[in-house]
Design a protein around this motif. Sequence first.
Motif, PDB file in Angstrom:
ATOM      1  N   PHE A  95      -6.158   9.054  -1.656  1.00 48.59           N
ATOM      2  CA  PHE A  95      -5.941   7.727  -2.241  1.00 48.59           C
ATOM      3  C   PHE A  95      -5.952   6.663  -1.140  1.00 48.59           C
ATOM      4  CE2 PHE A  95      -2.831   5.179  -5.195  1.00 48.59           C
ATOM      5  CZ  PHE A  95      -3.858   4.301  -5.506  1.00 48.59           C
ATOM      6  N   GLU A  96      -5.284   7.003  -0.022  1.00 50.52           N
ATOM      7  CA  GLU A  96      -5.235   6.067   1.101  1.00 50.52           C
ATOM      8  C   GLU A  96      -6.638   5.788   1.634  1.00 50.52           C
ATOM      9  OE1 GLU A  96      -2.816   7.519   4.285  1.00 50.52           O
ATOM     10  OE2 GLU A  96      -2.673   5.525   5.214  1.00 50.52           O
ATOM     11  N   ASN A 126       0.791  -1.234   0.000  1.00 52.09           N
ATOM     12  CA  ASN A 126       0.000   0.000   0.000  1.00 52.09           C
ATOM     13  C   ASN A 126       0.824   1.285   0.000  1.00 52.09           C
ATOM     14  OD1 ASN A 126      -2.256  -1.454  -0.193  1.00 52.09           O
ATOM     15  ND2 ASN A 126      -3.027  -1.076   1.873  1.00 52.09           N
ATOM     16  N   SER A 127       1.881   1.315   0.813  1.00 50.44           N
ATOM     17  CA  SER A 127       2.600   2.594   0.915  1.00 50.44           C
ATOM     18  C   SER A 127       3.247   2.962  -0.425  1.00 50.44           C
ATOM     19  CB  SER A 127       3.622   2.571   2.044  1.00 50.44           C
ATOM     20  OG  SER A 127       4.575   1.597   1.760  1.00 50.44           O
ATOM     21  N   LEU A 180      -8.577   3.551  -0.712  1.00 47.20           N
ATOM     22  CA  LEU A 180      -8.142   2.152  -0.638  1.00 47.20           C
ATOM     23  C   LEU A 180      -8.733   1.475   0.599  1.00 47.20           C
ATOM     24  CD1 LEU A 180      -4.388   2.247  -1.763  1.00 47.20           C
ATOM     25  CD2 LEU A 180      -6.262   1.137  -2.959  1.00 47.20           C
ATOM     26  N   ILE A 201       0.459   4.073  -2.824  1.00 44.58           N
ATOM     27  CA  ILE A 201      -0.090   5.394  -2.458  1.00 44.58           C
ATOM     28  C   ILE A 201       0.906   6.505  -2.811  1.00 44.58           C
ATOM     29  CG2 ILE A 201      -0.769   6.858  -0.489  1.00 44.58           C
ATOM     30  CD1 ILE A 201      -1.948   4.178   0.723  1.00 44.58           C
ATOM     31  N   ARG A 202       2.189   6.277  -2.513  1.00 45.00           N
ATOM     32  CA  ARG A 202       3.206   7.305  -2.798  1.00 45.00           C
ATOM     33  C   ARG A 202       3.268   7.604  -4.295  1.00 45.00           C
ATOM     34  NH1 ARG A 202       8.282   6.407  -4.357  1.00 45.00           N
ATOM     35  NH2 ARG A 202       8.242   4.232  -3.688  1.00 45.00           N
ATOM     36  N   GLY A 233      -0.411   8.687  -5.737  1.00 42.12           N
ATOM     37  CA  GLY A 233      -0.786  10.041  -5.324  1.00 42.12           C
ATOM     38  C   GLY A 233      -0.060  11.076  -6.166  1.00 42.12           C
ATOM     39  N   GLY A 256      -7.419   4.136  -8.221  1.00 43.10           N
ATOM     40  CA  GLY A 256      -6.048   4.597  -8.495  1.00 43.10           C
ATOM     41  C   GLY A 256      -5.940   5.104  -9.914  1.00 43.10           C
ATOM     42  N   LEU A 297      -2.442  12.056  -1.798  1.00 50.89           N
ATOM     43  CA  LEU A 297      -1.977  10.818  -1.164  1.00 50.89           C
ATOM     44  C   LEU A 297      -2.982  10.349  -0.112  1.00 50.89           C
ATOM     45  CD1 LEU A 297       0.847  11.387  -2.559  1.00 50.89           C
ATOM     46  CD2 LEU A 297       1.877  10.700  -0.422  1.00 50.89           C
TER      47      LEU A 297
END
Length: 359
Positions: A232-233, A173-174, A236, A177-178, A181, A252, A229
């Motif tokens: 988006f998080e 996920n990170s 999700l 997202i990074r 985003g 996304g 970001l």
Amino acid sequence: MRLIDLKVINFRNLKNLSLNFFDVNIFYGENAQGKTNILEGIYFLFSGKSFRTKNEKEIIRWGEESFYLKGNVDWQSQNLILETALSGEEKRIKINQKNLKRYRDMVFLFPIILFSQEEIENFKKGPSQRRYLLNRFISTLSYKYHKALSEYYKALYQRNLTLKNERDVSLWNSTLIRLGGYILFERRNVMEEIKRKVKEVSNNLLGRDFLEVEYLSSVPLGDSEEEMLKNFETMLKEKEWEEKRKKYTLVGPHRDDVILRVIRDNVKYDLRKFGSAGEKKLGYIIWKLAQVEILSENRKEKPILLIDDLFGDLDEDKQRKVWEGIKNFQIFLTTPIRIEFLKDFPHFLVKNGEVILNA
Ligand SMILES: Nc1ncnc2c1ncn2[C@@H]1O[C@H](COP(=O)(O)OP(=O)(O)OP(=O)(O)O)[C@@H](O)[C@H]1O
């Protein structure tokens, strides 16, 4: 950037050509003689791929086993020799005799803007084609975007595989997202710029607003990258259970779309669904001219314009206005009939794969 010359061997119906170019290059001649093949060759030389087919083997001249392209290019005040050869399955791209490994990077290195009927067709097909065209454009503007996009798709592939195997996706996920985003924010900004330019170009060409562009995002758009970001998080998280059930990533940049609307008598309608053939061409040309302007304002390297058989469809007043917007670039233009007001520029007659200058 400027293409000085081109050598072509066994590329579609072009058997063996050596051409020296000018700032404006007009290829004219009857249908099915090889005009588009020349543009396809130039596009291939600069991007390592075709705008007509994914099956590159079909480009090799029938009955032959390989094709070869070579061009001298003026690029950032140096002379580069670009070469491309396809033999069976093996593609080789060289810059100044050195093999280029990541030829995907050519999209940024060598800015090319293509105007073609094929792109109009692709625009009509579906969101993935429209995303591809938008991504291609932003990649010519920003190497950071181009790189982030390829890393995003790698992370997305792994995340989807993890979902499919019913494993924990939080590890991915990170990264998603990074990168996602950033991509969303960049798209939002470029689309805002396109919107402004489209308005300007429409007014210049037609004396009124003609086209409206909108970025349809699966994630609410934010005013900063951090906000993007976060959004988006949040999305999700919201989709967590549905994603577990459906086993793929539901939100996304890979789910987004671009919509073009015609503005007429205070009514707006989807160009793709309701536009006439003429409106589609005009809308597409305006959308592309906006990109030409943005690219030339944002990059030192001047793009080369490849215009396949679209110019002749406009009436002369519009042709002249479009010409004003493109005349300072190196241009390769195809047309089945001569265009009267361009008659003093170099003309290449294309006949059965052979080319004669100023015939
Ligand atoms: N691999 C190939 N080998 C040989 N000839 C090919 C190959 N692929 C396509 N062609 C030929 O190229 C011709 C098409 O050329 P091209 O698309 O450049 O035409 P054009 O001059 O742009 O025509 P139009 O004005 O109709 O768009 C076709 O007639 C086809 O016969």
